[in-house]
Design a protein around this motif. Sequence first.
Motif, mmCIF file in Angstrom:
data_model
loop_
_atom_site.group_PDB
_atom_site.id
_atom_site.type_symbol
_atom_site.label_atom_id
_atom_site.label_comp_id
_atom_site.label_asym_id
_atom_site.label_seq_id
_atom_site.Cartn_x
_atom_site.Cartn_y
_atom_site.Cartn_z
ATOM 1 N N ARG A 24 0.847 -1.202 0.000
ATOM 2 C CA ARG A 24 0.000 0.000 0.000
ATOM 3 C C ARG A 24 0.886 1.258 0.000
ATOM 4 O O ARG A 24 2.082 1.189 0.300
ATOM 5 N N PRO A 25 0.304 2.422 -0.326
ATOM 6 C CA PRO A 25 1.074 3.669 -0.313
ATOM 7 C C PRO A 25 1.663 3.961 1.076
ATOM 8 O O PRO A 25 1.117 3.551 2.091
ATOM 9 N N ILE A 26 2.775 4.673 1.074
ATOM 10 C CA ILE A 26 3.477 5.007 2.314
ATOM 11 C C ILE A 26 3.410 6.515 2.527
ATOM 12 O O ILE A 26 3.650 7.295 1.596
ATOM 13 N N SER A 27 3.097 6.917 3.743
ATOM 14 C CA SER A 27 3.024 8.340 4.055
ATOM 15 C C SER A 27 4.418 8.903 4.314
ATOM 16 O O SER A 27 5.318 8.188 4.775
ATOM 17 N N LEU A 28 4.571 10.177 4.013
ATOM 18 C CA LEU A 28 5.839 10.833 4.317
ATOM 19 C C LEU A 28 6.053 10.902 5.827
ATOM 20 O O LEU A 28 7.189 10.860 6.292
ATOM 21 N N ARG A 29 4.968 10.967 6.566
ATOM 22 C CA ARG A 29 5.071 10.994 8.031
ATOM 23 C C ARG A 29 5.783 9.738 8.542
ATOM 24 O O ARG A 29 6.664 9.808 9.390
ATOM 25 N N SER A 30 5.401 8.577 7.992
ATOM 26 C CA SER A 30 6.027 7.328 8.448
ATOM 27 C C SER A 30 7.497 7.259 8.026
ATOM 28 O O SER A 30 8.333 6.766 8.780
ATOM 29 N N ILE A 31 7.817 7.756 6.842
ATOM 30 C CA ILE A 31 9.215 7.789 6.398
ATOM 31 C C ILE A 31 10.020 8.732 7.276
ATOM 32 O O ILE A 31 11.127 8.399 7.704
ATOM 33 N N ALA A 32 9.453 9.899 7.554
ATOM 34 C CA ALA A 32 10.142 10.878 8.401
ATOM 35 C C ALA A 32 10.395 10.314 9.797
ATOM 36 O O ALA A 32 11.495 10.432 10.337
ATOM 37 N N LYS A 33 9.379 9.677 10.348
ATOM 38 C CA LYS A 33 9.502 9.123 11.693
ATOM 39 C C LYS A 33 10.538 7.998 11.741
ATOM 40 O O LYS A 33 11.376 7.946 12.635
ATOM 41 N N ALA A 34 10.496 7.106 10.777
ATOM 42 C CA ALA A 34 11.409 5.960 10.745
ATOM 43 C C ALA A 34 12.865 6.376 10.569
ATOM 44 O O ALA A 34 13.776 5.684 11.020
#
Length: 138
Positions: A24-34
């Motif tokens: 599924r699509p990935i949010s920039l929020r999750s990339i930023a947090k990770a």
Amino acid sequence: MKISTKGRYGLTIMIELAKKYGDRPISLRSIAKANNLSEHYLEQLVTPLRNAGLVKSIRGAYGGYVLAEHPAKITAGDILRVLEGPLTPVEELDEEEPAKRELWIRIRDAVEEVLDSTTLEDLAKYSDGDEGAYMFYI
């Protein structure tokens, strides 16, 4: 040649999307947090990547970003040219002495060869302890 945070963080976005390719699509929020990065800064970087046709945005509650093509078809060079511009170590090569101009051209060509032969698939599969890991030569 120095790669700025634009190029470094842009590669981070793209590698994260490559790791989840087909999901599924990935949010920039999750990339930023990770990756402990600024979400606001990533939003600024994803726009030129989307405009260049490297990523697609998906709207909605479960929206986010996905790669526009398979990770094997997108290279590090594609991404860095979008975010950093031309990959030249020295500007105005025509005014240099012939020997130095040839050196700059050879350096540019070597850097381009590495970046253009390194795909997102290579980067996404890279593992620190993997003996068969992708090797980077310059």
